[in-house]
Write a protein that holds these residues in place. Structure first.
Motif, short mmCIF file in Angstrom:
data_model
loop_
_atom_site.label_atom_id
_atom_site.label_comp_id
_atom_site.label_asym_id
_atom_site.label_seq_id
_atom_site.Cartn_x
_atom_site.Cartn_y
_atom_site.Cartn_z
N UNK A 95 -0.15 -5.71 -3.45
CA UNK A 95 0.53 -7.08 -3.14
C UNK A 95 2.23 -8.11 -3.50
N UNK A 96 2.12 -7.14 -5.21
CA UNK A 96 2.87 -7.19 -5.61
C UNK A 96 4.53 -6.63 -5.19
N UNK A 97 4.54 -5.22 -4.86
CA UNK A 97 4.85 -4.62 -3.60
C UNK A 97 6.33 -5.12 -2.88
N UNK A 98 4.93 -5.77 -2.01
CA UNK A 98 4.87 -5.85 -0.84
C UNK A 98 5.84 -7.44 -1.00
N UNK A 99 6.09 -7.87 -1.63
CA UNK A 99 6.15 -9.12 -1.57
C UNK A 99 5.34 -10.42 -2.16
N UNK A 100 4.60 -10.96 -2.66
CA UNK A 100 3.80 -11.50 -2.42
C UNK A 100 4.37 -11.80 -3.96
N UNK A 101 4.35 -13.23 -3.89
CA UNK A 101 4.85 -14.26 -5.27
C UNK A 101 3.98 -15.06 -6.37
N UNK A 102 2.53 -14.39 -5.87
CA UNK A 102 1.23 -15.01 -6.91
C UNK A 102 0.21 -14.81 -5.81
N UNK A 103 -1.92 -14.83 -6.87
CA UNK A 103 -1.94 -14.33 -6.55
C UNK A 103 -3.20 -15.42 -6.79
N UNK A 104 -4.30 -15.52 -5.85
CA UNK A 104 -6.11 -16.35 -6.30
C UNK A 104 -6.97 -15.44 -5.96
N UNK A 105 -7.25 -15.83 -7.08
CA UNK A 105 -8.73 -14.07 -7.07
C UNK A 105 -9.97 -15.20 -7.41
N UNK A 106 -11.00 -14.00 -6.58
CA UNK A 106 -12.38 -15.19 -6.53
C UNK A 106 -13.23 -14.03 -7.56
N UNK A 107 -14.30 -14.14 -7.85
CA UNK A 107 -15.16 -13.29 -8.92
C UNK A 107 -15.43 -12.16 -8.04
N UNK A 108 -15.96 -10.99 -8.39
CA UNK A 108 -16.64 -10.01 -7.89
C UNK A 108 -17.63 -10.37 -6.91
N UNK A 109 -17.39 -9.96 -5.93
CA UNK A 109 -18.70 -10.00 -4.59
C UNK A 109 -20.00 -9.46 -5.02
N UNK A 110 -20.45 -9.80 -3.83
CA UNK A 110 -21.70 -8.87 -3.03
C UNK A 110 -23.03 -9.15 -4.71
N UNK A 111 -22.43 -9.40 -5.60
CA UNK A 111 -23.79 -9.95 -6.45
C UNK A 111 -23.74 -11.14 -7.33
N UNK A 112 -24.55 -11.79 -8.25
CA UNK A 112 -23.67 -12.72 -9.50
C UNK A 112 -23.97 -12.26 -10.14
N UNK A 113 -22.22 -11.74 -11.05
CA UNK A 113 -21.98 -10.95 -11.59
C UNK A 113 -22.66 -12.09 -13.00
N UNK A 114 -22.54 -11.57 -14.54
CA UNK A 114 -22.69 -12.72 -15.20
C UNK A 114 -21.65 -12.73 -15.94
N UNK A 115 -21.36 -14.48 -17.02
CA UNK A 115 -19.97 -14.81 -17.33
C UNK A 115 -19.39 -13.97 -17.89
N UNK A 116 -19.67 -13.03 -18.91
CA UNK A 116 -18.82 -12.51 -19.64
C UNK A 116 -18.17 -10.55 -18.05
#
Length: 308
Positions: A95-116
């Motif tokens: 994303x940085x190489x392609x020129x994006x200025x920032x990121x929006x991030x979701x938690x890991x998907x498909x299973x419910x991760x713990x808080x840690x």
């Protein structure tokens, strides 16, 4: 370009041609409509962008094309919603190489991760890049809540700067502000709570129906920031039936149908999604059609002097 994490940031749809390739011509039409309306950033590859169906090459094309279209006027944000930490690290680097200025991030998907697991994931990604990050907190749809205590742990990473608040709990805007002050920017991620969130102190709005109605969306934000709340409420009341199309499992189909109706998009979605049909299509078209008939005039909102 520095990301301010404020104002209206459209979570834009990805435009497809009938042969299931990217429709960059219509994509440009929509991005230019957003810029002309005065949006404050562009977010690519979110839920509305049908990110889970996009190839890495398509993401590259979309980032680079958007950077070219916006020409430095507003920041370009890419959503990171990968299945593994390794893949997320690669996606961030690209994303940085392609020129994006920032990121929006979701938690890991498909299973419910713990808080840690969730905190370690976000911190690992943040430490790998100098791009600014907005955490997407949407426990309703993605089943993982980023609590204030979890967010506190993430504050060790200076580039975690904002939260897309989609818990549907309007009080969370105040909770975040009370806990973190201005250290964390707050952007509403639910169209039907946007005006209320901004009145409670949210810095901006990651919007969906803006894809079809950019001027009305930006006008509401600018009116609120200018203290012209009564005028903002009047537009918002007209807008609400449309905004409710965003809180649906078929939000992509709904909003693409609205884009098609306003001439700045098409209703083509990528399988396994299918276009609306039958009674539901008729219902959504009825809402769009009635809204177009009663579309309000807008004040010269671009001329307003915004508060800080």
């Amino acid at each position: 370009m520095k990301v301010q994490w404020q104002g209206v940031m459209p979570a834009v749809t990805t435009k497809f041609s009938p042969d299931d390739t990217l429709d960059l011509k219509m994509f440009r039409v929509n991005i230019e409509a957003q810029l002309n309306a005065g949006v404050h950033g562009i977010i690519l590859g979110g839920t509305l962008g049908e990110a889970s169906t996009l190839t890495d090459e398509e993401k590259r094309i979309l980032i680079q094309e958007t950077v070219k279209i916006v020409a430095g006027k507003v920041p370009v944000i890419i959503n990171i919603a990968e299945q593994s930490t390794h893949d997320a690290l690669v996606a961030v680097q690209r994303a940085k190489e392609y020129g994006a200025n920032g990121l929006m991030m979701l938690p890991p998907m498909r299973y419910k991760a713990t808080d840690r697991e969730t905190v370690v994931y976000f911190k690992t990604i943040a430490k790998s890049t100098d791009l600014p990050i907005m955490i997407y907190n949407n426990p309703i749809d993605y089943k993982i809540e980023v609590t204030l205590d979890m967010l506190q742990e993430m504050m060790a990473c200076d580039n975690i700067e904002a939260v897309k608040e989609s818990t549907r709990d309007i009080s969370n805007v105040t909770r975040i502000r009370n806990r973190f002050g201005n250290r964390v920017k707050v952007l509403c991620g639910v169209d039907t709570l946007a005006l209320e969130s901004m009145l409670m102190g949210a810095d901006g709005w990651v919007a969906g129906l803006v894809c079809a109605f950019p001027a009305e969306t930006v006008a509401i934000y600018e009116l609120v920031k200018a203290g012209r709340t009564k005028e903002a409420i009047a537009i918002y009341r007209w807008f609400l039936p449309l905004l409710e199309l965003d809180i649906s499992p078929q939000l992509v189909q709904n909003i693409k149908l609205a884009e098609s109706s306003t001439g700045i998009g098409t209703e083509i979605v990528r399988a396994p999604r299918l276009p609306l049909e039958g009674t539901e299509r008729k219902r959504v078209l009825g809402i769009i059609g009635e809204s177009l008939k009663t579309r309000p005039g807008l004040p010269p909102y671009k001329d307003f002097t915004q508060g800080t």
